[in-house]
Motif scaffolding. Sequence first.
Motif, PDB file in Angstrom:
ATOM      1  N   ILE A 124       0.839  -1.201   0.000  1.00 28.75           N
ATOM      2  CA  ILE A 124       0.000   0.000   0.000  1.00 28.75           C
ATOM      3  C   ILE A 124       0.875   1.252   0.000  1.00 28.75           C
ATOM      4  N   GLU A 125       1.925   1.261   0.825  1.00 27.04           N
ATOM      5  CA  GLU A 125       2.846   2.403   0.848  1.00 27.04           C
ATOM      6  C   GLU A 125       3.501   2.603  -0.517  1.00 27.04           C
ATOM      7  N   ALA A 156      -7.439  -8.407  -2.116  1.00 22.53           N
ATOM      8  CA  ALA A 156      -7.286  -7.816  -0.784  1.00 22.53           C
ATOM      9  C   ALA A 156      -7.426  -6.301  -0.824  1.00 22.53           C
ATOM     10  N   LEU A 157      -6.743  -5.648  -1.752  1.00 25.90           N
ATOM     11  CA  LEU A 157      -6.765  -4.192  -1.760  1.00 25.90           C
ATOM     12  C   LEU A 157      -8.034  -3.619  -2.385  1.00 25.90           C
ATOM     13  N   LYS A 158      -8.380  -4.100  -3.570  1.00 27.04           N
ATOM     14  CA  LYS A 158      -9.544  -3.541  -4.256  1.00 27.04           C
ATOM     15  C   LYS A 158     -10.865  -4.020  -3.659  1.00 27.04           C
ATOM     16  N   LYS A 159     -11.026  -5.325  -3.527  1.00 28.45           N
ATOM     17  CA  LYS A 159     -12.313  -5.864  -3.096  1.00 28.45           C
ATOM     18  C   LYS A 159     -12.504  -5.778  -1.583  1.00 28.45           C
ATOM     19  N   LEU A 163      -9.975  -0.186  -1.785  1.00 28.36           N
ATOM     20  CA  LEU A 163      -9.061   0.876  -2.184  1.00 28.36           C
ATOM     21  C   LEU A 163      -9.146   1.124  -3.691  1.00 28.36           C
ATOM     22  N   PRO A 164      -9.062   2.393  -4.118  1.00 31.41           N
ATOM     23  CA  PRO A 164      -9.182   2.717  -5.547  1.00 31.41           C
ATOM     24  C   PRO A 164      -7.856   2.549  -6.292  1.00 31.41           C
ATOM     25  N   VAL A 165      -7.390   1.325  -6.419  1.00 32.29           N
ATOM     26  CA  VAL A 165      -6.125   1.037  -7.099  1.00 32.29           C
ATOM     27  C   VAL A 165      -6.330   1.175  -8.605  1.00 32.29           C
ATOM     28  N   ARG A 178      -1.183   2.304  -8.860  1.00 36.33           N
ATOM     29  CA  ARG A 178      -1.145   3.523  -8.046  1.00 36.33           C
ATOM     30  C   ARG A 178      -2.368   3.610  -7.150  1.00 36.33           C
ATOM     31  N   LEU A 179      -2.153   4.294  -6.039  1.00 37.50           N
ATOM     32  CA  LEU A 179      -3.209   4.677  -5.097  1.00 37.50           C
ATOM     33  C   LEU A 179      -3.101   6.169  -4.869  1.00 37.50           C
ATOM     34  N   PRO A 180      -4.221   6.851  -4.675  1.00 41.40           N
ATOM     35  CA  PRO A 180      -4.098   8.263  -4.317  1.00 41.40           C
ATOM     36  C   PRO A 180      -3.408   8.371  -2.953  1.00 41.40           C
TER      37      PRO A 180
END
Length: 182
Positions: A124-125, A156-159, A163-165, A178-180
């Motif tokens: 994530i970082e 894990a991240l999107k669903k 997170l808006p990856v 990328r992530l904001p």
Amino acid sequence: MLKLTDTQNLILSRAATRPGNLAMPLPEGLHGAAAKKVVTMMTDRGWIEEVDADLRKGELLWRETGDGHGTTLVATASGLEAIGIEPLVAQVTAAVRKARTQKVAPGSSDTPAQRAGTKQAQVIEMLQRPDGASLKEIVAATAWLPHTARAVISSALKKRLGLPVTSQKEQGRGTVYRLPPA
């Protein structure tokens, strides 16, 4: 009034009496193609749904998902209404089940807590950096295989975390995620 078959009525009636409205186990003698046909029909009508099974609680599996997890079947609010159970009772039991499967207490934040120092937190970082992170960079930092890194990003991240990856192909870097910034 909806016309249910005896098998459909039996599945929903038993689910209504079980904790979390579990539709498993299916009636004795219902297996194979016949079970799949009944379950597909009931799922299409919105009477039951497939949810992640909690194996620690001994929930029976409907099918294995191939990633070490499995799914079970649960009667929905409309399924319970189809057999005459009050909508309010059906909605409350469905809400309790949803809160339990998300591992979030009812009324608390919808986003699961993120532990610091994990590989997922590290990814994530990396994605929050202005230049994002390529798949190769993620693999090098985590020692994951490429398919594992992609699975973590999509599931894990999107669903799970919502997170808006975003991803974009870049010359010389390949796919960059990328992530904001936080």
